[in-house]
Each structure stands twice: as structure tokens, then as C-alpha cells.
Design a protein around this motif. Structure first.
Motif, PDB file in Angstrom:
ATOM      1  N   GLY A  70       0.828  -1.194   0.000  1.00  0.00           N
ATOM      2  CA  GLY A  70       0.000   0.000   0.000  1.00  0.00           C
ATOM      3  C   GLY A  70       0.860   1.239   0.000  1.00  0.00           C
ATOM      4  O   GLY A  70       2.089   1.158   0.092  1.00  0.00           O
TER       5      GLY A  70
ATOM      6  N   LEU B 205      -2.641   5.655   3.168  1.00  0.00           N
ATOM      7  CA  LEU B 205      -3.372   4.849   4.148  1.00  0.00           C
ATOM      8  C   LEU B 205      -3.330   5.474   5.540  1.00  0.00           C
ATOM      9  O   LEU B 205      -4.262   5.334   6.323  1.00  0.00           O
TER      10      LEU B 205
ATOM     11  N   ALA C 133      -7.312 -11.071   3.614  1.00  0.00           N
ATOM     12  CA  ALA C 133      -7.386  -9.617   3.732  1.00  0.00           C
ATOM     13  C   ALA C 133      -7.085  -9.131   5.145  1.00  0.00           C
ATOM     14  O   ALA C 133      -7.082  -9.903   6.101  1.00  0.00           O
TER      15      ALA C 133
ATOM     16  N   VAL D 157      -9.174   4.139  -0.527  1.00  0.00           N
ATOM     17  CA  VAL D 157      -9.454   2.710  -0.368  1.00  0.00           C
ATOM     18  C   VAL D 157      -9.681   2.074  -1.740  1.00  0.00           C
ATOM     19  O   VAL D 157      -9.149   1.003  -2.048  1.00  0.00           O
TER      20      VAL D 157
ATOM     21  N   HIS E 284      -6.698   1.367  -3.702  1.00  0.00           N
ATOM     22  CA  HIS E 284      -6.011   0.165  -3.239  1.00  0.00           C
ATOM     23  C   HIS E 284      -6.820  -1.096  -3.526  1.00  0.00           C
ATOM     24  O   HIS E 284      -6.526  -2.154  -2.953  1.00  0.00           O
TER      25      HIS E 284
ATOM     26  N   GLY F 222      -9.589  -1.813  -2.400  1.00  0.00           N
ATOM     27  CA  GLY F 222     -10.193  -2.241  -1.147  1.00  0.00           C
ATOM     28  C   GLY F 222     -11.660  -1.877  -1.068  1.00  0.00           C
ATOM     29  O   GLY F 222     -12.251  -1.384  -2.031  1.00  0.00           O
TER      30      GLY F 222
ATOM     31  N   LEU G 289      -8.681  -4.517   3.084  1.00  0.00           N
ATOM     32  CA  LEU G 289      -7.611  -4.387   2.085  1.00  0.00           C
ATOM     33  C   LEU G 289      -7.022  -5.756   1.755  1.00  0.00           C
ATOM     34  O   LEU G 289      -6.672  -6.520   2.649  1.00  0.00           O
TER      35      LEU G 289
END
Ligand code: ATP
Ligand code: MG
Length: 180
Positions: free
Chosen positions: A57, A62, A93, A142, A145, A147, A165
Motif C-alpha cells: 500500500g 493509508l 485480507a 481505499v 487500493h 479495497g 484491504l
């Protein structure tokens, strides 16, 4: 904040994917907010699971996710309340939850809080001085990423935001500027 958001939406912010220790980022953010939480008469808890799968990441981005969620939890919780930051993992995750015993969000507003400038009760929040961009930024980061973010809330009881994530597959690890 608006500039940051348009950078995220645009292509000019190169991002730096590195193997991340989310536990460090969570602890770091909690330490930054410890005094603010104390002054607001809130108890702040950090719970970190034993097993967290490795993820890639952008640490700066983040950190901003964690900060914005914690900032909200503290801002929208009355004195005497509690705030938890929880990090847990499974094979697939990492799950980051920021939960509070705060004012909560009425169900009719829940779908809209991620929109830019959206605030639940402008009257109630004016003294907080927010602009309504925090969660829009969080959602962007998010999604960048790959996510997911979810929210559960009970009005008057509290709120829980959960960010999930996954490790980003190698072939997707290209700078945002090159991908779009
Ligand atoms: P900014 O983050 O830009 O300073 P903000 O906090 O008002 O301003 P967001 O973080 O985007 O904006 O949040 C949008 C709205 O969602 C808030 O105004 C608030 O009404 C509601 N909200 C967000 N987090 C919580 C929470 N933990 N508890 C209750 N309401 C929340
Ligand atoms: Mg906010």
C-alpha cells in the motif's frame, strides 16, 4: 483537502506502493490522537490481531485513511465515550475497524456520507469546522487500493467503519499516473 481529493481523482499524484505494516500505522495514528482523545474525555483502544497477511500500500495515503476515520470517531463522540481501532486479518485480507459510541448516523444518510461536502447535520456540526471531504478522500484512497469500505451505524448509539484491504496483485501494481 479539495486539492488533495482532485489529485487523487486525477493522475498527477504518483503513489508509492510498498509492503506495509498496518499495525505500525494504526499505533502511530493512535499515539498522535491520544492527547486529543484525553482532552475530549474519550477512551481510545487499539486492538491488533496476531495474524495480519502482508499487504502492499501507499503509507502516506493509508495513514490519511486511518487519520480521517479516527478524527471523525473522536469528533462525533460525546465526552465519556469510547473509540476502538481494531486490526484483524485472515488469509485473504486485512480488516481495519474504527468504532465509536458516538452520535451515530441516521439510516437515511448512510449512503450519502461518502459524497464530497456531505454532512449529516450542518447545524450540529458547524462548531466542528469540518468541510465534509474527509470520507470522500477515504473512499477514494481505499478504492485506489482495490479495497472496500463499509459503515454500520445506529443513531444515538455509535458507528463502525470497516476498511478491507487485500494484497494488490503484481500486475496491478502500476503507478496511478500510468494506469489512467
Ligand atoms: P472533514 O472530515 O472534511 O473535516 P467532516 O468530518 O464533516 O469534515 P466527513 O469526514 O466526510 O466530513 O464526514 C461526513 C459526515 O458524516 C460528517 O459531517 C458527519 O455528519 C458524518 N460522520 C462521519 N463519521 C462519523 C462518525 N464516526 N459518527 C457520526 N457521524 C459521522
Ligand atoms: Mg471528517
Amino acid at each position: 483537502d479539495l486539492l488533495e481529493l482532485s489529485r487523487l481523482e486525477g493522475t498527477d499524484r504518483a503513489w508509492h506502493l510498498v509492503p506495509l505494516d498496518l499495525a505500525d500505522l494504526v499505533e502511530e495514528t493512535a499515539n498522535t490522537y491520544r492527547e486529543i482523545a484525553q482532552e475530549a474525555d474519550l477512551l481510545l483502544y487499539v486492538e491488533i490481531g496476531d495474524y495480519l497477511p502482508p499487504i502492499q500500500g501507499d503509507a502516506t495515503l493509508l495513514r490519511q485513511v486511518i487519520t480521517n476515520l479516527l478524527d471523525n470517531a473522536i469528533k462525533y463522540t460525546e465526552p465519556g465515550g469510547h473509540v476502538w481501532m481494531t486490526l484483524s486479518g485472515d488469509d485473504e485480507a486485512v480488516h481495519l475497524s474504527v468504532r465509536d459510541t458516538g452520535v451515530g448516523i441516521p439510516p437515511t444518510h448512510l449512503d450519502r456520507i461518502f459524497e464530497r461536502f456531505y454532512r449529516v447535520d450542518k447545524g450540529r456540526c458547524r462548531k466542528m469546522g469540518g468541510t465534509g471531504l474527509g470520507l470522500a478522500i477515504v473512499k477514494h484512497i481505499v478504492e485506489k487500493h482495490h479495497g472496500k469500505i463499509a459503515v454500520e451505524s445506529e443513531y444515538g448509539e455509535g458507528t463502525c467503519f470497516t476498511v478491507t484491504l487485500h494484497d494488490i496483485p503484481e500486475e496491478q501494481m502500476v503507478p496511478a499516473a500510468a494506469s489512467s
